[in-house]
Design a protein around this motif. Structure first.
Motif, PDB file in Angstrom:
ATOM      1  N   CYS A  96     -20.538  -4.008  -6.259  1.00  0.00           N
ATOM      2  CA  CYS A  96     -19.612  -2.963  -6.730  1.00  0.00           C
ATOM      3  C   CYS A  96     -18.458  -3.586  -7.510  1.00  0.00           C
ATOM      4  O   CYS A  96     -18.018  -3.033  -8.525  1.00  0.00           O
ATOM      5  CB  CYS A  96     -19.049  -2.163  -5.559  1.00  0.00           C
ATOM      6  N   THR A  97     -17.986  -4.742  -7.040  1.00  0.00           N
ATOM      7  CA  THR A  97     -16.877  -5.402  -7.737  1.00  0.00           C
ATOM      8  C   THR A  97     -17.307  -5.809  -9.139  1.00  0.00           C
ATOM      9  O   THR A  97     -16.559  -5.652 -10.108  1.00  0.00           O
ATOM     10  CB  THR A  97     -16.412  -6.648  -6.942  1.00  0.00           C
ATOM     11  N   LEU A  98     -18.530  -6.303  -9.243  1.00  0.00           N
ATOM     12  CA  LEU A  98     -19.055  -6.707 -10.546  1.00  0.00           C
ATOM     13  C   LEU A  98     -19.116  -5.515 -11.501  1.00  0.00           C
ATOM     14  O   LEU A  98     -18.641  -5.582 -12.642  1.00  0.00           O
ATOM     15  CB  LEU A  98     -20.455  -7.321 -10.364  1.00  0.00           C
ATOM     16  N   ILE A  99     -19.688  -4.426 -11.014  1.00  0.00           N
ATOM     17  CA  ILE A  99     -19.826  -3.242 -11.884  1.00  0.00           C
ATOM     18  C   ILE A  99     -18.438  -2.676 -12.199  1.00  0.00           C
ATOM     19  O   ILE A  99     -18.129  -2.345 -13.344  1.00  0.00           O
ATOM     20  CB  ILE A  99     -20.699  -2.160 -11.216  1.00  0.00           C
ATOM     21  N   GLY A 124     -26.788  -8.099 -12.446  1.00  0.00           N
ATOM     22  CA  GLY A 124     -26.262  -8.228 -11.086  1.00  0.00           C
ATOM     23  C   GLY A 124     -26.843  -7.160 -10.178  1.00  0.00           C
ATOM     24  O   GLY A 124     -27.227  -7.437  -9.030  1.00  0.00           O
ATOM     25  N   VAL A 125     -26.949  -5.952 -10.712  1.00  0.00           N
ATOM     26  CA  VAL A 125     -27.510  -4.844  -9.931  1.00  0.00           C
ATOM     27  C   VAL A 125     -28.972  -5.123  -9.604  1.00  0.00           C
ATOM     28  O   VAL A 125     -29.414  -4.975  -8.457  1.00  0.00           O
ATOM     29  CB  VAL A 125     -27.382  -3.506 -10.709  1.00  0.00           C
ATOM     30  N   VAL A 126     -29.719  -5.554 -10.636  1.00  0.00           N
ATOM     31  CA  VAL A 126     -31.152  -5.844 -10.433  1.00  0.00           C
ATOM     32  C   VAL A 126     -31.307  -6.919  -9.354  1.00  0.00           C
ATOM     33  O   VAL A 126     -32.112  -6.775  -8.424  1.00  0.00           O
ATOM     34  CB  VAL A 126     -31.802  -6.310 -11.763  1.00  0.00           C
ATOM     35  N   LEU A 169     -20.036   4.416  -6.209  1.00  0.00           N
ATOM     36  CA  LEU A 169     -18.979   3.687  -5.492  1.00  0.00           C
ATOM     37  C   LEU A 169     -18.222   2.772  -6.452  1.00  0.00           C
ATOM     38  O   LEU A 169     -16.996   2.709  -6.428  1.00  0.00           O
ATOM     39  CB  LEU A 169     -19.599   2.827  -4.380  1.00  0.00           C
ATOM     40  N   SER A 170     -18.993   2.082  -7.306  1.00  0.00           N
ATOM     41  CA  SER A 170     -18.374   1.165  -8.263  1.00  0.00           C
ATOM     42  C   SER A 170     -17.455   1.913  -9.215  1.00  0.00           C
ATOM     43  O   SER A 170     -16.368   1.442  -9.543  1.00  0.00           O
ATOM     44  CB  SER A 170     -19.439   0.444  -9.089  1.00  0.00           C
ATOM     45  N   CYS A 171     -17.893   3.091  -9.651  1.00  0.00           N
ATOM     46  CA  CYS A 171     -17.087   3.872 -10.597  1.00  0.00           C
ATOM     47  C   CYS A 171     -15.783   4.325  -9.932  1.00  0.00           C
ATOM     48  O   CYS A 171     -14.721   4.256 -10.547  1.00  0.00           O
ATOM     49  CB  CYS A 171     -17.876   5.080 -11.105  1.00  0.00           C
ATOM     50  N   ILE A 172     -15.893   4.800  -8.692  1.00  0.00           N
ATOM     51  CA  ILE A 172     -14.674   5.238  -7.984  1.00  0.00           C
ATOM     52  C   ILE A 172     -13.710   4.051  -7.872  1.00  0.00           C
ATOM     53  O   ILE A 172     -12.524   4.154  -8.195  1.00  0.00           O
ATOM     54  CB  ILE A 172     -15.030   5.806  -6.597  1.00  0.00           C
ATOM     55  N   PHE A 173     -14.259   2.932  -7.443  1.00  0.00           N
ATOM     56  CA  PHE A 173     -13.482   1.700  -7.293  1.00  0.00           C
ATOM     57  C   PHE A 173     -12.871   1.308  -8.651  1.00  0.00           C
ATOM     58  O   PHE A 173     -11.665   1.036  -8.767  1.00  0.00           O
ATOM     59  CB  PHE A 173     -14.435   0.632  -6.759  1.00  0.00           C
ATOM     60  N   GLY A 174     -13.710   1.318  -9.673  1.00  0.00           N
ATOM     61  CA  GLY A 174     -13.270   0.919 -11.017  1.00  0.00           C
ATOM     62  C   GLY A 174     -12.211   1.859 -11.574  1.00  0.00           C
ATOM     63  O   GLY A 174     -11.235   1.418 -12.182  1.00  0.00           O
ATOM     64  N   ILE A 175     -12.396   3.160 -11.352  1.00  0.00           N
ATOM     65  CA  ILE A 175     -11.435   4.134 -11.894  1.00  0.00           C
ATOM     66  C   ILE A 175     -10.072   3.962 -11.207  1.00  0.00           C
ATOM     67  O   ILE A 175      -9.024   4.016 -11.867  1.00  0.00           O
ATOM     68  CB  ILE A 175     -11.970   5.579 -11.739  1.00  0.00           C
ATOM     69  N   ILE A 176     -10.101   3.722  -9.895  1.00  0.00           N
ATOM     70  CA  ILE A 176      -8.826   3.525  -9.173  1.00  0.00           C
ATOM     71  C   ILE A 176      -8.081   2.308  -9.744  1.00  0.00           C
ATOM     72  O   ILE A 176      -6.899   2.383 -10.076  1.00  0.00           O
ATOM     73  CB  ILE A 176      -9.075   3.368  -7.649  1.00  0.00           C
ATOM     74  N   ILE A 177      -8.820   1.201  -9.901  1.00  0.00           N
ATOM     75  CA  ILE A 177      -8.189  -0.022 -10.440  1.00  0.00           C
ATOM     76  C   ILE A 177      -7.683   0.239 -11.867  1.00  0.00           C
ATOM     77  O   ILE A 177      -6.576  -0.149 -12.236  1.00  0.00           O
ATOM     78  CB  ILE A 177      -9.210  -1.196 -10.473  1.00  0.00           C
ATOM     79  N   THR A 178      -8.512   0.939 -12.656  1.00  0.00           N
ATOM     80  CA  THR A 178      -8.121   1.225 -14.043  1.00  0.00           C
ATOM     81  C   THR A 178      -6.846   2.058 -14.082  1.00  0.00           C
ATOM     82  O   THR A 178      -5.952   1.805 -14.895  1.00  0.00           O
ATOM     83  CB  THR A 178      -9.255   1.988 -14.768  1.00  0.00           C
TER      84      THR A 178
END
Lengths: 233, 406
Positions: B22-25, B282-284, B325-334
């Protein structure tokens, strides 16, 4: 009694050339509805291979398997999946259950695949849990159950879809003798009460003593097919 | 529903792996959104720098004038054009100009410049000339006023009040003209080429000096809605052009800038693609590890009657949850970083690009487009990346898998 499993000149080979191993060599046999049969023999005799072929988990090189009159070799992958789902129950040696699902969800899983409505599923799950003596433990995940309890859930799951045959590959191998015996008694009870056909692959003495028919395999051949008149009642 | 629950729980079976994936994405998402914002801000600033400094968002001029800046190509009677622009509701402001190359000299030095004759009031509404004043006063309409770029003033070694002689030639007769002016103001636009290349006098004296009556060379225009500046549907672009008159938006006037903006958009696309491909790998990788760990379990699922498509759907659902999950995480950081950079700007140091000076720290602005579309692309790409592992899982042969696992 009619035949639920008909095997005709079934052969399964592994490898090729000099390294070719004939795991099952032109075996022919029939198993009738309601039998409690054990396929026995030493390691490498072909027990598990035969069970896999009967269950359609593996493909034979020649010969045929008819399950409830249907030639499984003629079925497509999805047809075979549906056939297994509706008419065959599987119990493996260990790790039978999906670890992220509770006991209830594991039992429900197969009925969900069958498209059984929610209310009926819940009823059947409770019925199965009662039948295998695990009432009140349905919410537990496999990691929260003992090995014996996990195998009971596996039996409940196999029974939940109301199959005609249950194929069990060394179901007691990872259990202590007391737990194994209790599991076997339970399966015998289900066989007698519900008429479900059980076919075991095993070298467990306990199963051999309880099976009403013993099919001895040696080097991929049926060495002896006998009725066990001394089967423990 | 059970399969959804199963997929959701599966991704938490190995929390460390899920967090890393998730961190990578999410990192890729954050980087691409912030880079896109930065490029948008830089592009916006460049466009503003070009259009607001001198050029305007559009210009009307005599056909061919911009090719060589030939002074003879002037609009002899601009009255009708000015009346039209005054009545056009899309036009916010406009500034008529005379533009003639000239030599300006002080007691110490002389330099060649592009001399602008401007209407002081109209110019102040159209360009940044008035706000760029760093010394002296803006033009008030008096004949002898002159505004110089800072670099020119330094070269000529003059300051406010000093005398300057402007030498050029009359437009129609080519006879030499010379006029005396006094430095009334010094401006600093930022880009060196502007500060060393332009001088400004009042329009009326320029018209007299070059003997062109009411003639002008160019009208710079600002619109109420700057986004319309390049729209070919604008009435102005349909009405004004003729055999002797051209009217163009800034994109047509500055094709180099247009090409550069296109290139920055393309480079963002390339960078995004590279980042997402890396994240997809990374996902693969993560999904294959997860499948290898569960080979026996998946084999049992197949053995008890789960169709291959069911197994594939399970793996795809896991990919979907990872992406969400990655998007939620990414959007919060963004949002956290974006808010900070919006208030404090991104420190770039002193930077000038394509004739536009950037501020020391460039504020970036997030748009809802970025916060919706980029995560959507991430979800789609993660799902695409999950297809291969899903097919692999669906093809597991139960008998072989069970045998291997035991």
């Amino acid at each position: 009694m009619s035949k639920v499993i008909e095997i005709e000149k079934l052969t399964r080979k592994y490898g090729s050339g000099v390294g070719e191993v004939v795991a099952i060599n032109e075996i022919s046999l029939n198993i009738e509805y309601g039998e409690f049969t054990a396929i026995i023999g030493p390691s490498g005799s072909g027990k598990s291979t035969l069970l896999n072929l009967i269950g359609g988990l593996d493909k034979s090189d020649s010969g045929c398997v008819l399950l409830a009159g249907k030639d499984i070799a003629k079925m497509s992958g999805s047809q075979m999946s549906d056939f297994r789902r509706d008419r065959i129950g599987f119990i493996f040696q260990a790790y039978n259950l999906i670890p992220v699902l509770s006991a209830t969800e594991n039992i429900e899983y197969i009925m969900l695949l069958q498209g059984i409505p929610s209310v009926k599923r819940k009823e059947r799950v409770q019925e199965m849990l009662f039948l295998v003596g695990l009432e009140g433990l349905g919410h537990r995940r496999p990691s929260e159950l003992s090995g014996g309890q996990q195998q009971r859930v596996a039996v409940a799951r196999a029974m939940a879809s109301k199959p005609e045959i249950i194929l069990a590959d060394e179901p007691t191998a990872n259990l202590d003798s007391k737990t194994g015996m209790a599991l076997l008694d339970m399966m015998r009870q289900l066989n007698e009460d519900q008429g479900v056909t059980f076919v075991f692959s095993t070298h467990d003495e306990m199963i051999m003593k309880r099976a009403r028919r013993l099919i001895h395999l040696r080097d991929g051949l049926v060495a002896l097919d006998e009725r066990n008149s001394n089967a423990t009642p | 529903m059970l399969m959804i629950r199963q997929a959701w729980r599966n991704i938490f079976r190995n929390i460390r792996r899920t967090v890393l994936t998730c961190t990578l994405i999410a990192s890729s998402l954050v980087v691409i959104i912030l880079v896109d914002s930065l490029i948008n801000s830089m592009s916006g600033l460049m466009v503003k720098g070009i259009t607001e400094t001198i050029e305007g968002e559009a210009q009307v001029y005599h056909s061919g004038f911009r090719d060589q800046y030939d002074p003879e190509l002037y609009i002899k009677n601009p009255k009708s054009i000015i009346s039209y622009l005054e009545s056009d509701k899309e036009v916010k402001a406009f500034a008529p100009r005379i533009i003639v190359p000239a030599m300006i000299g002080s007691s110490y030095n002389s330099v060649g410049v592009m001399l602008y004759g401007i209407d002081a009031e109209k110019e102040s509404n159209t360009s940044r000339l008035k706000s760029a004043l760093i010394e002296g006063n803006y033009l008030s309409g008096s004949d002898r006023e002159l505004i110089l770029g800072m670099v020119i003033a330094e070269k000529l070694e003059v300051t406010i009040g000093d005398r300057i002689v402007i030498t050029s030639s009359e437009i129609n007769t080519n006879q030499m003209v010379q006029e005396l002016f006094r430095v009334s103001g010094i401006v600093r636009f930022g880009p060196k080429e502007l500060d060393e290349g332009f001088a400004f006098i009042n329009l009326s004296i320029a018209q007299r000096m070059f003997n062109i009556g009411e003639g002008i060379h160019q009208i710079a225009i600002r619109f109420n809605n700057p986004e319309l500046a390049n729209s070919p549907d604008l009435a102005l672009y349909k009405t004004l052009p003729s055999d002797t008159l051209e009217a163009k938006g800034w994109l047509a006037l500055q094709p180099g800038l247009g090409a550069m903006l296109e290139m920055t958009g393309f480079s963002t696309l390339i960078m995004g693609a590279v980042l997402f491909i890396l994240a997809s790998l990374g996902v693969v990788n993560s999904m294959f590890m997860s499948i290898y760990e569960r080979t026996y379990e998946l084999a049992v699922s197949k053995a008890i009657g789960t169709r291959p498509s069911g197994i594939a759907i399970l793996v795809l659902l896991e990919g979907l949850f990872l992406a969400l999950l990655s998007c939620i995480f990414g959007i919060i950081i963004t949002l956290i970083l974006g808010n900070y950079l919006q208030d404090n700007g991104l420190p770039l140091g002193v930077m000038e690009f394509s004739g536009v000076a950037f501020p020391d720290s460039l504020p970036i602005k997030l748009t809802s487009y970025q916060l919706v579309n980029f995560p959507f692309y991430v979800v789609i790409l993660t799902l695409v990346a999950a297809i291969y592992p899903a097919i692999f899982a669906a093809r597991i042969v139960p008998a072989q898998a069970v045998q291997k696992a035991l």
